[in-house]
Design a protein around this motif. Sequence first.
Motif, short mmCIF file in Angstrom:
data_model
loop_
_atom_site.label_atom_id
_atom_site.label_comp_id
_atom_site.label_asym_id
_atom_site.label_seq_id
_atom_site.Cartn_x
_atom_site.Cartn_y
_atom_site.Cartn_z
N GLN A 158 2.31 -1.57 4.84
CA GLN A 158 1.74 -0.23 4.92
C GLN A 158 0.22 -0.30 4.95
N THR A 159 -0.40 0.62 5.69
CA THR A 159 -1.86 0.77 5.64
C THR A 159 -2.18 1.89 4.67
N ALA A 160 -2.99 1.60 3.67
CA ALA A 160 -3.31 2.58 2.64
C ALA A 160 -4.02 3.79 3.24
N ASP A 161 -3.55 4.98 2.88
CA ASP A 161 -4.14 6.22 3.38
C ASP A 161 -4.33 7.18 2.21
N PRO A 162 -5.25 6.87 1.29
CA PRO A 162 -5.44 7.72 0.12
C PRO A 162 -6.03 9.09 0.43
#
Length: 276
Positions: A158-162
């Motif tokens: 997963q690519t972090a998307d905060p």
Amino acid sequence: MIVTRFAPSPNGPLHWGHAYSAIVAHDLATQAGGKFLLRIEDIDGPRTRPELADEFRRDLEWLGLEWEEVPAQSTRLESYQSAVDRLLDQGLLYPCTCTRKEIEALEPRTGPEGFVYPGTCKGRLLDPEKPAALRLDTDKALLSVGEVRWDDALAGLQTADPRQFGDVVLVRKDLPASYHLAATLDDAADGVTLVTRGQDLFFASHIHRLLQHLLDLPVPRWHHHPLLLDESGKKLAKTRGSKALADYRRSGENGRDWADRLRIDHWPSGIELGSA
């Protein structure tokens, strides 16, 4: 070595959803020759009932689980403050005095945790004389981060998307640390290598991965397991009065048999596996 943990809050009794989560964490660790930890998350202010920690231990014993207990959250306040001071020094936190009702009145967009804070207090300076929550300036935090990834055993890379959460609270007005900050720091301190929890917390890992980067913490792998749902299709929850494990235990039910049923997808009556 795989190290997992089960980290309940003593603000209500454990139910079957907790049992399933504990069993998943326990089995993943023990089958790999690793360690399964118990951590009591007891910093929920007046909602915390210390006597429930012993009930939790009895419930886990009843299920036939073995664990190593690590210090409770209430013993870790200095580590939380140290992390907060570090983020303050980096200019990544700001005070917020907005109430939930005030935020809702602004009709902000919604995200995985409900309304996304619109940044009303961003830019305010900290005043020790005025109680305030501390929020993470997510956009500023991401400026020097670049792309950050995390790996889930079931969902993959997963690519972090905060940003989907907005500026989350890391320190509440009435508590020393939010779940996001405390859980991230505790997992690192306890050497957890596989964070096991329900799919309802999948998106929280985007925030936790950013915090790990900002605080130079080790990066574990995650395992977000399916949830147990009640007859109405909702996840089991303390707030909805889901039946306590202790009720089954005290009635003379065989906890090890129940645990084995959960392992082969046989849920208590009216409960089914789900993802929401």
